[in-house]
Design a protein around this motif. Structure first.
Motif, PDB file in Angstrom:
ATOM      1  N   TRP A  27      81.963   2.403  -2.418  1.00 50.16           N
ATOM      2  CA  TRP A  27      81.639   2.054  -1.037  1.00 50.16           C
ATOM      3  C   TRP A  27      80.712   0.851  -0.974  1.00 50.16           C
ATOM      4  N   SER A  28      79.721   0.813  -1.843  1.00 48.59           N
ATOM      5  CA  SER A  28      78.718  -0.262  -1.780  1.00 48.59           C
ATOM      6  C   SER A  28      79.272  -1.611  -2.202  1.00 48.59           C
ATOM      7  N   ALA A  29      80.436  -1.614  -2.895  1.00 49.94           N
ATOM      8  CA  ALA A  29      81.014  -2.870  -3.375  1.00 49.94           C
ATOM      9  C   ALA A  29      81.946  -3.522  -2.370  1.00 49.94           C
ATOM     10  N   VAL A  30      82.280  -2.830  -1.296  1.00 50.85           N
ATOM     11  CA  VAL A  30      83.180  -3.387  -0.283  1.00 50.85           C
ATOM     12  C   VAL A  30      82.499  -4.555   0.423  1.00 50.85           C
ATOM     13  N   THR A  31      83.224  -5.639   0.586  1.00 50.79           N
ATOM     14  CA  THR A  31      82.650  -6.807   1.249  1.00 50.79           C
ATOM     15  C   THR A  31      82.680  -6.643   2.765  1.00 50.79           C
ATOM     16  N   VAL A  32      81.715  -7.284   3.419  1.00 48.04           N
ATOM     17  CA  VAL A  32      81.580  -7.219   4.877  1.00 48.04           C
ATOM     18  C   VAL A  32      82.064  -8.560   5.432  1.00 48.04           C
ATOM     19  N   ASP A  33      83.219  -8.527   6.076  1.00 48.98           N
ATOM     20  CA  ASP A  33      83.890  -9.771   6.478  1.00 48.98           C
ATOM     21  C   ASP A  33      83.041 -10.651   7.387  1.00 48.98           C
ATOM     22  N   ASP A  34      82.310 -10.043   8.303  1.00 50.10           N
ATOM     23  CA  ASP A  34      81.564 -10.860   9.273  1.00 50.10           C
ATOM     24  C   ASP A  34      80.112 -11.086   8.861  1.00 50.10           C
ATOM     25  N   ALA A  35      79.778 -10.851   7.605  1.00 50.09           N
ATOM     26  CA  ALA A  35      78.407 -11.077   7.125  1.00 50.09           C
ATOM     27  C   ALA A  35      78.309 -12.431   6.437  1.00 50.09           C
ATOM     28  N   SER A  36      77.166 -13.087   6.619  1.00 49.01           N
ATOM     29  CA  SER A  36      76.931 -14.389   5.992  1.00 49.01           C
ATOM     30  C   SER A  36      75.501 -14.436   5.460  1.00 49.01           C
ATOM     31  N   LEU A  37      75.152 -15.550   4.817  1.00 49.03           N
ATOM     32  CA  LEU A  37      73.805 -15.688   4.258  1.00 49.03           C
ATOM     33  C   LEU A  37      72.734 -15.616   5.339  1.00 49.03           C
ATOM     34  N   SER A  38      73.078 -15.916   6.563  1.00 50.04           N
ATOM     35  CA  SER A  38      72.105 -15.837   7.654  1.00 50.04           C
ATOM     36  C   SER A  38      71.714 -14.389   7.970  1.00 50.04           C
ATOM     37  N   ASP A  39      72.489 -13.441   7.444  1.00 51.67           N
ATOM     38  CA  ASP A  39      72.155 -12.019   7.641  1.00 51.67           C
ATOM     39  C   ASP A  39      71.128 -11.532   6.632  1.00 51.67           C
ATOM     40  N   LEU A  40      70.742 -12.358   5.668  1.00 50.07           N
ATOM     41  CA  LEU A  40      69.816 -11.946   4.623  1.00 50.07           C
ATOM     42  C   LEU A  40      68.407 -12.451   4.916  1.00 50.07           C
ATOM     43  N   GLU A  41      67.417 -11.689   4.463  1.00 54.63           N
ATOM     44  CA  GLU A  41      66.004 -12.022   4.666  1.00 54.63           C
ATOM     45  C   GLU A  41      65.542 -12.948   3.536  1.00 54.63           C
TER      46      GLU A  41
END
Length: 580
Positions: A162-176
């Motif tokens: 489950w944790s390895a599935v990619t999130v299609d609408d996530a980008s580097l801007s979602d990271l702190e």
């Protein structure tokens, strides 16, 4: 359901025996649980797991599905303990999906068990009696070479994690940004012996994340958002819940304070742990045992327990991780079954764990110096508590409700056992775990009782075992030993007789007698047990015509001193009198 209703239900849900279903009639499940290969429950569980998984129905007659029932209560087995026993006896058996349904008929009170057996893990055949079994039609046989090859050659699907599935609408801007900076710092620390720090500094964010396994083909994984994501970004993981709730409770278990924490966990773990009131301890009651001051909780232990919750949480269950601070102990709970199966297996494992629920997340946490994957974390927690002479961690593994709870103690439970650990450096970790069960008044196997008695660490009768006299002398605990063991029978009888002679001719009520001799009886958390001991002594004195009970008043019988002495000697020199 009535017996007829249950029979119809079984015929509907489990209509025939095949590779996924087996009916068994067992009048004595315990003896057939893990006794004779091919003819016991664990062999059938291995066989069904090595196919596609399925069901083992116990308590019905073959062919007809007539309800015959099976009585397990008299053997001390219930659904929860049976699941743990299966995990102990069946090597590689997955805990996820393993559970037992118990049905009892309303009219005839017959019990039927249905064991739901998960399919084996990829490339991991399930063994019982050190052999892998399989079904051929409705027959059970030792695994055939072609079936073994088929399992060992299975393809492991990356999307199963489950944790390895990619999130299609996530980008580097979602990271702190601060989380990425800390991840880079920790990565350099972990890999300092293989990768020059300046090389890691030169990596782009994409290269850092890719080398950490949380970015695949330019896309962020769910693990990346859990460890490094901004709080608002976790909504992209819905319906999964990415949250740790810290709660502070007082001695009455009332909630005093609480707070919710979410991503990025690489940063917020420190915020969570900062909430703990980790007091400085200087000495224990009864004397100084520790020459140096120390914190109530070991930093590694409390951090490891929380990291394990994050790493092994089953996020598909949509539950938050609970972290409860109580006076004297911390409690952690996460959703999901315990992957090793039992704590014993986790402690016995010599090499790295071969299967993780969240492989991608766990690997990333290794890269970021949050956990390790060589199965030493749990064992190190136990060893740290042993080093501090504190009670061992408690694991509450609930395979029915899919939850794992861990209790870490920050104070002693029984000073006598603390002193034994402090003064006896030859004790093994297993010795300490067994003694810990004794101090917590928990049942342990008879062979373990015999082992501890053989080492003269404990004495007494089931279920009230106490620290042995030999250890008491060695650790200067004779006063406490005497309080716990009590005076011997002769001394107690003499005290009762003397008290009633002083109270003659009016006599005395039992409560007054108990008040007089109470301090001489063994210490016990169960006051009724001490009352029963006094009652047994009074009845024995009455049966031997030393005392008489008139209504609620006990009186001494009229006799000369020589006759009284002989009667007392007669009842206190019987076999076993000193152990009564």
């Amino acid at each position: 359901m009535t017996e007829k209703d249950l029979q119809e239900y079984m015929r509907t849900v489990y209509p025939q025996e095949n590779e996924r279903c087996e009916w068994k009639e067992m009048k004595n499940l315990k003896n057939a649980f893990a006794s004779s290969e091919k003819d016991d429950v664990v062999s059938y569980v291995s066989a069904i797991a090595n196919m596609e998984g399925g069901h083992l129905v116990i308590g019905v007659r073959d062919k007809s599905l007539e309800i015959v029932g099976t009585d397990l209560s008299k053997f001390g087995l219930d659904a929860q303990s049976a699941v743990l026993k299966l995990l102990e006896q069946c090597t590689n058996l997955p805990s996820e999906g393993l559970n037992i349904e118990a049905f009892e008929t309303e009219d005839t009170h017959k019990v039927v068990w249905v064991i739901h057996i998960p399919k084996h893990l990829p490339r991991r055949p399930v063994y019982a009696h050190k052999k892998a079994w399989q079904r051929v039609g409705d027959s059970l046989v030792e695994m055939l070479p072609e079936r073994l090859s088929a399992i060992l050659d299975e393809t492991i699907c990356f999307s199963d994690d489950w944790s390895a599935v990619t999130v299609d609408d996530a980008s580097l801007s979602d990271l702190e940004e601060l989380a990425i900076a800390k991840a880079r710092k920790m990565y350099k620390k972990v890999h300092a012996s293989k990768i020059p720090p300046e090389e890691v500094d030169a990596w782009s964010v994409e290269e850092l994340l890719s080398n950490s396994g949380v970015m695949v083909n330019g896309k962020l994984t769910r693990a990346a958002l859990i460890l490094l994501g901004k709080p608002v970004s976790v909504y992209k993981l819905r319906p999964a819940v990415v949250e740790v709730t810290w709660t502070l409770r007082d001695a009455n278990e009332d909630v005093v304070d609480y707070e919710h924490f979410t991503a990025p966990f690489i940063l917020t773990v420190d915020e969570i742990l900062s909430k703990i009131r980790n007091l400085t301890m200087r000495e224990l009651p009864g004397g100084t045992l520790f020459p140096d001051t120390m914190k109530q909780y070991d930093d590694y232990t409390i951090r490891e327990a929380l990291h394990n919750c994050i790493a092994h949480q089953d996020y598909t269950l949509q539950q938050r991780i609970n972290f409860v601070e109580n006076p004297g102990h911390l409690y952690y709970a996460n959703g999901g079954n315990f992957i090793p199966g039992t704590v014993e297996k986790a402690l016995e494992t010599q090499g790295p764990q071969r299967h993780f629920r969240n492989e991608c997340l766990c690997r990333a946490m290794v890269h970021f110096n949050m956990i390790d994957t060589v199965s030493r974390g749990i064992k190190k927690m136990f060893n740290e508590q042993r080093r501090r002479c504190f009670p061992m961690p408690d694991y509450d593994i609930d395979n029915v409700n899919h939850e794992v709870g861990v209790t870490i103690y920050g104070q002693m439970i029984d000073e006598r056992y603390t002193k034994v650990l402090k003064t006896n450096s030859s004790l093994t970790l297993q010795d300490c775990i067994l003694l810990d069960s004794v101090q917590k008044h928990r049942p342990i196997a008879q062979e373990s009782i015999q082992y501890l008695k053989g080492k003269r660490l404990i004495e007494g009768r089931k279920p009230n075992y106490t620290i042995s006299l030999g250890v008491a002398k060695k650790t200067h605990q004779l006063p406490e030993y005497t309080k716990n063991k009590g005076l011997n029978k002769l001394k107690l009888v003499q005290m009762i007789v003397q008290y009633l002679q002083n109270a003659s001719p009016e006599g005395a009520k039992r409560d007054s007698i108990f008040e007089y001799v109470g301090d001489a009886l063994p210490n016990s958390k169960d006051e009724n047990q001490r009352q029963r001991m006094l009652g047994n002594l009074l009845r024995e004195l009455q049966n031997n015509e030393i005392v008489v009970c008139e209504g609620r008043i006990w009186k001494i019988q009229d006799m000369d001193s020589d006759e009284l002495r002989l009667k007392i000697e007669r009842i206190t020199t019987k076999k076993g009198a000193k152990d009564d």
